[in-house]
Design a protein around this motif. Structure first.
Motif, mmCIF file in Angstrom:
data_model
loop_
_atom_site.group_PDB
_atom_site.id
_atom_site.type_symbol
_atom_site.label_atom_id
_atom_site.label_comp_id
_atom_site.label_asym_id
_atom_site.label_seq_id
_atom_site.Cartn_x
_atom_site.Cartn_y
_atom_site.Cartn_z
ATOM 1 N N VAL A 85 0.835 -1.197 0.000
ATOM 2 C CA VAL A 85 0.000 0.000 0.000
ATOM 3 C C VAL A 85 0.871 1.250 0.000
ATOM 4 O O VAL A 85 0.629 2.204 -0.747
ATOM 5 N N ALA A 86 1.918 1.192 0.832
ATOM 6 C CA ALA A 86 2.820 2.344 0.905
ATOM 7 C C ALA A 86 3.478 2.593 -0.448
ATOM 8 O O ALA A 86 3.587 3.738 -0.897
ATOM 9 N N GLU A 87 3.861 1.476 -1.084
ATOM 10 C CA GLU A 87 4.541 1.628 -2.365
ATOM 11 C C GLU A 87 3.603 2.214 -3.413
ATOM 12 O O GLU A 87 3.996 3.079 -4.198
ATOM 13 N N THR A 88 2.359 1.717 -3.402
ATOM 14 C CA THR A 88 1.377 2.240 -4.358
ATOM 15 C C THR A 88 1.224 3.739 -4.188
ATOM 16 O O THR A 88 1.180 4.504 -5.168
ATOM 17 N N GLU A 89 1.179 4.112 -2.914
ATOM 18 C CA GLU A 89 1.029 5.532 -2.594
ATOM 19 C C GLU A 89 2.188 6.340 -3.181
ATOM 20 O O GLU A 89 2.003 7.372 -3.821
ATOM 21 N N ARG A 90 3.393 5.784 -2.968
ATOM 22 C CA ARG A 90 4.592 6.474 -3.427
ATOM 23 C C ARG A 90 4.581 6.601 -4.962
ATOM 24 O O ARG A 90 4.903 7.630 -5.525
ATOM 25 N N LYS A 91 4.153 5.503 -5.577
ATOM 26 C CA LYS A 91 4.134 5.517 -7.035
ATOM 27 C C LYS A 91 3.163 6.552 -7.553
ATOM 28 O O LYS A 91 3.416 7.228 -8.549
ATOM 29 N N LYS A 92 2.049 6.654 -6.862
ATOM 30 C CA LYS A 92 1.046 7.638 -7.263
ATOM 31 C C LYS A 92 1.639 9.035 -7.216
ATOM 32 O O LYS A 92 1.456 9.843 -8.129
ATOM 33 N N GLU A 93 2.344 9.272 -6.140
ATOM 34 C CA GLU A 93 2.967 10.595 -6.002
ATOM 35 C C GLU A 93 3.966 10.851 -7.120
ATOM 36 O O GLU A 93 4.009 11.938 -7.700
ATOM 37 N N GLU A 94 4.734 9.786 -7.409
ATOM 38 C CA GLU A 94 5.722 9.926 -8.478
ATOM 39 C C GLU A 94 5.049 10.272 -9.791
ATOM 40 O O GLU A 94 5.504 11.137 -10.532
ATOM 41 N N THR A 95 3.947 9.558 -10.057
ATOM 42 C CA THR A 95 3.237 9.811 -11.315
ATOM 43 C C THR A 95 2.738 11.251 -11.365
ATOM 44 O O THR A 95 2.843 11.924 -12.401
ATOM 45 N N ALA A 96 2.213 11.699 -10.237
ATOM 46 C CA ALA A 96 1.698 13.072 -10.189
ATOM 47 C C ALA A 96 2.820 14.064 -10.466
ATOM 48 O O ALA A 96 2.662 15.018 -11.242
ATOM 49 N N ALA A 97 3.974 13.791 -9.834
ATOM 50 C CA ALA A 97 5.121 14.689 -10.027
ATOM 51 C C ALA A 97 5.561 14.685 -11.486
ATOM 52 O O ALA A 97 5.892 15.721 -12.056
ATOM 53 N N LYS A 98 5.504 13.488 -12.056
ATOM 54 C CA LYS A 98 5.908 13.353 -13.450
ATOM 55 C C LYS A 98 4.981 14.176 -14.340
ATOM 56 O O LYS A 98 5.418 14.868 -15.257
ATOM 57 N N GLU A 99 3.688 14.033 -14.043
ATOM 58 C CA GLU A 99 2.720 14.783 -14.840
ATOM 59 C C GLU A 99 2.968 16.283 -14.722
ATOM 60 O O GLU A 99 2.868 17.031 -15.685
ATOM 61 N N GLU A 100 3.310 16.669 -13.489
ATOM 62 C CA GLU A 100 3.583 18.086 -13.242
ATOM 63 C C GLU A 100 4.765 18.540 -14.110
ATOM 64 O O GLU A 100 4.731 19.597 -14.735
ATOM 65 N N ARG A 101 5.794 17.673 -14.131
ATOM 66 C CA ARG A 101 6.967 17.979 -14.937
ATOM 67 C C ARG A 101 6.597 18.094 -16.410
ATOM 68 O O ARG A 101 7.024 19.003 -17.097
ATOM 69 N N GLU A 102 5.796 17.130 -16.843
ATOM 70 C CA GLU A 102 5.362 17.144 -18.246
ATOM 71 C C GLU A 102 4.720 18.483 -18.583
ATOM 72 O O GLU A 102 4.978 19.069 -19.630
ATOM 73 N N LYS A 103 3.907 18.931 -17.644
ATOM 74 C CA LYS A 103 3.187 20.190 -17.880
ATOM 75 C C LYS A 103 4.159 21.332 -18.088
ATOM 76 O O LYS A 103 3.973 22.166 -18.969
#
Lengths: 324, 216
Positions: free
Chosen positions: B176-194
């Motif tokens: 669960v913790a890892e999933t959470e972390r991955k979600k954050e990473e994805t969000a950060a990535k999307e932010e970067r993409e933007k």
């Protein structure tokens, strides 16, 4: 004369790695060729108006001409296409092209408007010629350096360049071509040419590429830098690149830095893709038809990666009289 | 019995004859007879001439098929008309030359099968029982096979992209913790993409080409 078949597309920055890997697999090229070019777009400065006579070909057009050379300074070498160029963060600064004594190959390119009609690919005739240019600073007669810098300075002032540029312009009027992208610059060479004195001077200034263009009857109207990579698939050349233009809004530059800041033409970091086949003059129609089929086939193969499309011929119309 | 009466009787008798049913059955019987005779002829011919070969297996098989079809058709017709046939009684008309054709009359009037035919029938039934083909068991097996195939199929249908082990891990605390972390990473990535893409619409390839052609 050559004949070119062309299809175009574009991909967002995030798909770059995927696209490159796919194309590496498809073409078998482990290391794609680098593209780094600098292009000047020129326009004939004398309007040619043939006398309309019955029975003669009256449809004579004037064309824009592209002059392309390599872009091989440090900025080009350090520019990694895989990382995005972000306005305000990334810094791309090119060396002035005409500083230093260098040998440059220039390719002159004039293209006809692509064939009309509904075609599977865009087909276009073009003419190309290559010139080797040895740049020498040379010692100039006082008359010329008085005459020219004056106008150059005006020009430099107009576009709001810093003093260092203006001084640079005074000292050596050859190395500031990069500044000459203002419409005001176009009018003055004509004037100069008209006066016999400066024509004589011009003869001594032949070592300048700009001067050469002027003597050829062309004015510089714009410039751009292209950076990207190139794949080969059979006869097809696949180019993925970004176009850079001069960034005039960049004020962060220091006084002594004579380099020119660049920015992306398309600030969304989108990559442009060109796939084309070029044939020499007189290639038989069957070969060209086959090439056209090859390109269409490639389009089908890459369909899920990016969609290759036939560019609108009106956008590739390089006739001077037309204004689109 | 005068002639008129005889005629009247004959008319009445012919009116009550189930002509249609009999005619259909007669046709079928004729066909079966033809097929059987042809088969018998072929076999006899090869028996008489030792040099001649029996007809090929395929041709025999074909004839057998035809015969079966014909018999089947005959049986179904007999079945269909069984009511009429059962209630109909055959008898010779008075005008029939009974004395001269005695053999034919007895054959026609016979209702029971011949003793030898009875023997055949008994033998066939006995043989059938002897075979003792477990038809029902076959069906059971087929059903079992079908169910098993279904079950195996469902065992090998995968949902999602995780193995059981990974699924279990994902449900555990670490997972669960890892999933959470991955979600954050994805969000950060999307932010970067933007930030890479910026806000504007990307330029069309056509516009870029136009710039590269005319500098505008």
């Amino acid at each position: 004369m050559g004949h070119q078949l062309l299809l175009c597309s574009s991909i967002p920055h995030k798909k770059y790695a995927q696209t490159v890997s796919t194309l590496e697999a498809l073409t078998g090229l482990q290391k794609p060729q680098d593209i780094a070019t600098y292009t000047i777009i020129t326009k004939p400065h004398n309007v040619f108006k043939p006398k309309v006579e019955a029975g003669k070909v009256n449809q004579i057009e004037q064309y824009y001409m592209k002059c392309t050379t390599t872009w091989d300074d440090k900025a080009s070498a350090s520019l990694d296409m895989a990382s995005p160029v972000i306005t305000g963060q990334s810094e791309v600064k090119v060396e002035r092209l005409f500083t230093g004594e260098k040998k440059k190959q220039w390719t002159f390119h004039i293209a006809d408007i692509p064939n009309a009609g509904k075609n599977a690919v865009s087909a276009q005739n073009f003419y190309e010629s290559t010139m080797v240019h040895y740049h020498t600073r040379g010692t100039k007669p006082i008359t010329s350096s008085e005459k020219k810098p004056e106008s150059q300075q005006e020009n430099a002032d107009e576009i709001g360049a810093s003093d260092s540029i203006a001084q640079e312009g005074k000292a050596d009027n050859d190395d500031d071509l990069m500044v000459v992208d203002d419409p005001a610059a176009e009018s003055q060479p004509t004037v100069e040419k008209e006066s016999p004195v400066s024509a004589a001077n011009a003869a001594e200034l032949k070592d300048s590429f700009l001067q050469f263009l002027e003597d050829l009857g062309y004015d510089v109207i714009n410039q751009y830098w292209v950076k990207g990579i190139r794949f080969f698939h059979g006869d097809i050349v696949i180019e993925i690149f970004k176009v850079f233009i001069r960034d005039d809004s960049d004020t962060s530059r220091s006084e002594n830095d004579t380099r020119i800041p660049l920015k992306l033409l398309d600030e969304t970091n989108t990559f442009q893709i060109k796939t084309y086949i070029t044939y020499p003059k007189g290639t038989n129609v069957d070969t060209i038809t086959k090439g056209s089929k090859d390109l269409t086939h490639l389009k089908g193969t890459l369909n899920n990666l990016f969609e290759l499309e036939v560019p609108d011929r009106m956008f590739l119309d390089s006739r001077v009289s037309r204004t689109i | 019995m005068n002639k008129a009466e005889t005629n009247g009787n004959a008319a009445a008798a012919s009116a009550s004859i189930p002509v249609d049913s009999l005619e259909l059955i007669r046709n079928r019987l004729h066909q079966v007879h033809q097929s059987l005779r042809k088969l018998a002829d072929q076999i006899n011919y090869s028996n008489r001439n030792p040099k001649a070969k029996l007809p090929g297996y395929l041709s025999l098989h074909g004839q057998f098929q035809v015969l079966i079809t014909q018999l089947h058709s005959l049986a179904s017709h007999l079945e269909l008309n069984s009511d009429i046939l059962r209630t109909t009684n055959a008898f010779p008309l008075p005008s029939f030359p009974t004395t001269q054709q005695e053999g034919l009359v007895t054959t026609l009037l016979r209702k029971k099968p011949l003793p030898e035919v009875d023997e055949w029938i008994d033998a066939a039934i006995a043989e059938c029982n002897l075979f003792n083909i477990p038809l029902l068991k076959d069906d059971e097996l087929a059903e079992w096979c079908y169910a098993k195939a279904k079950q195996l199929e469902s065992d090998f249908v995968f949902d999602g992209f995780y193995t059981e082990k990974q699924q279990l891990y994902l449900e555990s605390e670490e997972g669960v913790a890892e999933t959470e972390r991955k979600k954050e990473e994805t969000a950060a990535k999307e932010e970067r993409e933007k930030s890479i893409v910026g806000t504007g619409e990307p330029m069309k390839p056509n516009s870029i080409l136009k710039f590269m052609t005319k500098g505008l």
